[in-house]
Design a protein around this motif. Structure first.
Motif, PDB file in Angstrom:
ATOM      1  N   ALA A  85       0.743  -1.237   0.058  1.00 53.57           N
ATOM      2  CA  ALA A  85       0.049  -0.137   0.019  1.00 53.57           C
ATOM      3  C   ALA A  85       0.850   1.379   0.170  1.00 53.57           C
ATOM      4  O   ALA A  85       0.591   2.294  -0.771  1.00 53.57           O
ATOM      5  CB  ALA A  85      -0.891   0.014   1.281  1.00 53.57           C
ATOM      6  N   GLU A  86       2.072   1.189   0.611  1.00 55.25           N
ATOM      7  CA  GLU A  86       2.946   2.302   0.863  1.00 55.25           C
ATOM      8  C   GLU A  86       3.525   2.589  -0.479  1.00 55.25           C
ATOM      9  O   GLU A  86       3.827   3.792  -0.970  1.00 55.25           O
ATOM     10  CB  GLU A  86       3.899   2.234   1.897  1.00 55.25           C
ATOM     11  CG  GLU A  86       4.716   3.459   2.087  1.00 55.25           C
ATOM     12  CD  GLU A  86       5.787   3.495   3.362  1.00 55.25           C
ATOM     13  OE1 GLU A  86       6.594   4.184   3.585  1.00 55.25           O
ATOM     14  OE2 GLU A  86       5.536   2.241   4.069  1.00 55.25           O
ATOM     15  N   ILE A  87       3.959   1.557  -1.184  1.00 50.04           N
ATOM     16  CA  ILE A  87       4.680   1.718  -2.569  1.00 50.04           C
ATOM     17  C   ILE A  87       3.647   2.078  -3.620  1.00 50.04           C
ATOM     18  O   ILE A  87       3.629   3.050  -4.379  1.00 50.04           O
ATOM     19  CB  ILE A  87       5.005   0.115  -3.043  1.00 50.04           C
ATOM     20  CG1 ILE A  87       6.163  -0.232  -2.445  1.00 50.04           C
ATOM     21  CG2 ILE A  87       5.377   0.343  -4.548  1.00 50.04           C
ATOM     22  CD1 ILE A  87       6.661  -1.695  -2.636  1.00 50.04           C
ATOM     23  N   ALA A  88       2.281   1.718  -3.659  1.00 52.90           N
ATOM     24  CA  ALA A  88       1.053   2.409  -4.363  1.00 52.90           C
ATOM     25  C   ALA A  88       1.088   3.710  -4.240  1.00 52.90           C
ATOM     26  O   ALA A  88       0.772   4.580  -5.076  1.00 52.90           O
ATOM     27  CB  ALA A  88       0.033   1.592  -4.191  1.00 52.90           C
ATOM     28  N   ARG A  89       1.037   4.128  -2.814  1.00 56.01           N
ATOM     29  CA  ARG A  89       0.793   5.687  -2.595  1.00 56.01           C
ATOM     30  C   ARG A  89       1.968   6.464  -3.162  1.00 56.01           C
ATOM     31  O   ARG A  89       1.938   7.551  -3.705  1.00 56.01           O
ATOM     32  CB  ARG A  89       0.850   5.989  -1.150  1.00 56.01           C
ATOM     33  CG  ARG A  89      -0.471   5.343  -0.502  1.00 56.01           C
ATOM     34  CD  ARG A  89      -0.863   6.101   0.803  1.00 56.01           C
ATOM     35  NE  ARG A  89       0.076   5.355   1.768  1.00 56.01           N
ATOM     36  CZ  ARG A  89       0.034   4.284   2.473  1.00 56.01           C
ATOM     37  NH1 ARG A  89      -1.246   3.611   2.356  1.00 56.01           N
ATOM     38  NH2 ARG A  89       0.719   3.974   3.207  1.00 56.01           N
ATOM     39  N   VAL A  90       3.331   5.929  -2.829  1.00 55.53           N
ATOM     40  CA  VAL A  90       4.494   6.581  -3.378  1.00 55.53           C
ATOM     41  C   VAL A  90       4.558   6.677  -5.188  1.00 55.53           C
ATOM     42  O   VAL A  90       4.729   7.990  -5.487  1.00 55.53           O
ATOM     43  CB  VAL A  90       5.792   5.954  -3.106  1.00 55.53           C
ATOM     44  CG1 VAL A  90       7.030   6.595  -3.573  1.00 55.53           C
ATOM     45  CG2 VAL A  90       5.814   6.149  -1.479  1.00 55.53           C
ATOM     46  N   LEU A  91       4.139   5.827  -5.727  1.00 58.60           N
ATOM     47  CA  LEU A  91       4.121   5.795  -7.097  1.00 58.60           C
ATOM     48  C   LEU A  91       2.884   6.738  -7.588  1.00 58.60           C
ATOM     49  O   LEU A  91       2.951   7.584  -8.737  1.00 58.60           O
ATOM     50  CB  LEU A  91       3.881   4.231  -7.607  1.00 58.60           C
ATOM     51  CG  LEU A  91       5.107   3.413  -7.550  1.00 58.60           C
ATOM     52  CD1 LEU A  91       4.734   2.085  -8.000  1.00 58.60           C
ATOM     53  CD2 LEU A  91       6.188   3.806  -8.077  1.00 58.60           C
ATOM     54  N   SER A  92       1.720   6.533  -6.922  1.00 59.48           N
ATOM     55  CA  SER A  92       0.689   7.480  -7.393  1.00 59.48           C
ATOM     56  C   SER A  92       1.264   8.978  -7.284  1.00 59.48           C
ATOM     57  O   SER A  92       0.814   9.756  -8.005  1.00 59.48           O
ATOM     58  CB  SER A  92      -0.519   7.055  -6.726  1.00 59.48           C
ATOM     59  OG  SER A  92      -1.827   8.002  -6.775  1.00 59.48           O
ATOM     60  N   ALA A  93       1.678   9.225  -5.749  1.00 55.01           N
ATOM     61  CA  ALA A  93       2.070  10.661  -5.539  1.00 55.01           C
ATOM     62  C   ALA A  93       3.109  11.158  -6.380  1.00 55.01           C
ATOM     63  O   ALA A  93       3.302  12.283  -6.754  1.00 55.01           O
ATOM     64  CB  ALA A  93       2.294  10.878  -4.298  1.00 55.01           C
ATOM     65  N   SER A  94       4.045  10.394  -6.808  1.00 55.85           N
ATOM     66  CA  SER A  94       5.315  10.775  -7.580  1.00 55.85           C
ATOM     67  C   SER A  94       5.313  10.623  -8.927  1.00 55.85           C
ATOM     68  O   SER A  94       5.191  11.575  -9.809  1.00 55.85           O
ATOM     69  CB  SER A  94       6.735  10.056  -6.698  1.00 55.85           C
ATOM     70  OG  SER A  94       6.587  10.393  -5.642  1.00 55.85           O
ATOM     71  N   ALA A  95       5.389   9.201  -9.371  1.00 51.93           N
ATOM     72  CA  ALA A  95       5.618   8.868 -10.525  1.00 51.93           C
ATOM     73  C   ALA A  95       4.345   9.087 -11.713  1.00 51.93           C
ATOM     74  O   ALA A  95       4.559   9.777 -12.707  1.00 51.93           O
ATOM     75  CB  ALA A  95       6.184   7.388 -10.698  1.00 51.93           C
TER      76      ALA A  95
END
Length: 272
Positions: free
Chosen positions: A176-186
């Motif tokens: 879930a944290e990886i998904a949030r990082v990718l959604s907010a960044s990449a």
């Protein structure tokens, strides 16, 4: 003995050059015909694909056939509506042949514009009616999620675990944290910072139990795939918009020509 033909001017009882009854009638016919044909085409397309068959048409084939069918339906519907508008509008009195043809073509263009607006309005309200029930419950959650997105991202960064690349234990809720990082960044900004990239790579290494170098390659590959998918969707949307615009222009010409053809058919019966 020479035969002579006398042309009698038909008086016009109208105070305007436009016969709105013919325009509205042609627009209704074009809109109804297009919706019926689109419904038939949608049913045929759904019937041609089966989840239990391995011989379904490819995506490219369905796209080409769908684009061709939409083109035929749009142009054909406006041809019928334009012919109706030109054929059944009232005569223009003692106007010349060129003037009558010009007015017939103008009626075809008016029919095209009205039918296009009616079609857009019907499609919009139909879509709104279908999604209104589901969107009501999701609207509140979406609004809360949108407001808390920035706070959640900031909290993730403050509470990040100092993962050990050599560790084989993955933190809880790492996906879930990886998904949030990718959604907010990449995916949102179009880029990802080196800090976020390294952190995601460490999480992937711990989750998949692979070397950090391999995890970094997987992260880079996933980011590039996400960007490619977003770019493909953007190009597809632009292509569909261009196709609809081009077909609308061609349909306008078809309506203009069909209205003049209908006017010639009308005059051949009225003026002889």
């Amino acid at each position: 003995m020479t035969d002579t033909t006398t042309v009698v001017a038909m008086p016009s009882d109208r105070s305007t050059n436009f016969d709105w009854g013919a325009v509205i009638g042609g627009a209704l016919i074009a809109t109804a015909l297009s919706f019926v044909l689109f419904a038939f085409g949608s049913a045929a397309g759904i019937a041609s694909v089966s989840p239990y068959s391995w011989n379904n048409p490819s995506g490219m084939t369905l796209t080409i056939v769908g684009a061709a069918y939409v083109s035929i339906v749009m142009i054909g519907s406006f041809l019928v509506g334009g012919y109706f508008a030109g054929r059944y509008r009232r005569p223009s009195g003692a106007a010349s042949v060129e003037e009558r043809q010009s007015r017939d073509g103008a009626h075809g263009l008016l029919m095209w514009a009205l039918a296009l607006l009616v079609g857009i309005a019907v499609a919009y309200w139909s879509t709104a009616a279908v999604v209104s029930g589901a969107s009501g419950a999701a609207a509140g959650a979406a609004a809360v999620a949108a407001r808390s997105d920035g706070v959640t991202t900031a909290l993730d960064r403050m509470m990040r675990i100092n993962t050990d690349p050599a560790s084989t234990a993955a933190p809880q809720n790492s996906r879930a944290e990886i998904a949030r990082v990718l959604s907010a960044s990449a995916l949102t900004r179009g880029e990802i910072t080196n800090e976020d990239r390294d952190y995601v790579a460490r999480l992937v290494a711990a989750e998949a139990r692979i070397a950090p170098e391999e995890a970094r390659k997987r992260v880079d590959g996933a980011i590039e795939q996400a960007k490619a998918a977003a770019d493909t969707a953007r190009k597809a949307a632009a292509g569909i918009a261009f196709l609809i615009g081009a077909l609308s222009i061609v349909a306008a010409g078809a309506a203009y020509w069909a209205a003049m053809a209908g006017g010639r058919e009308r005059d051949s019966n009225v003026w002889r």
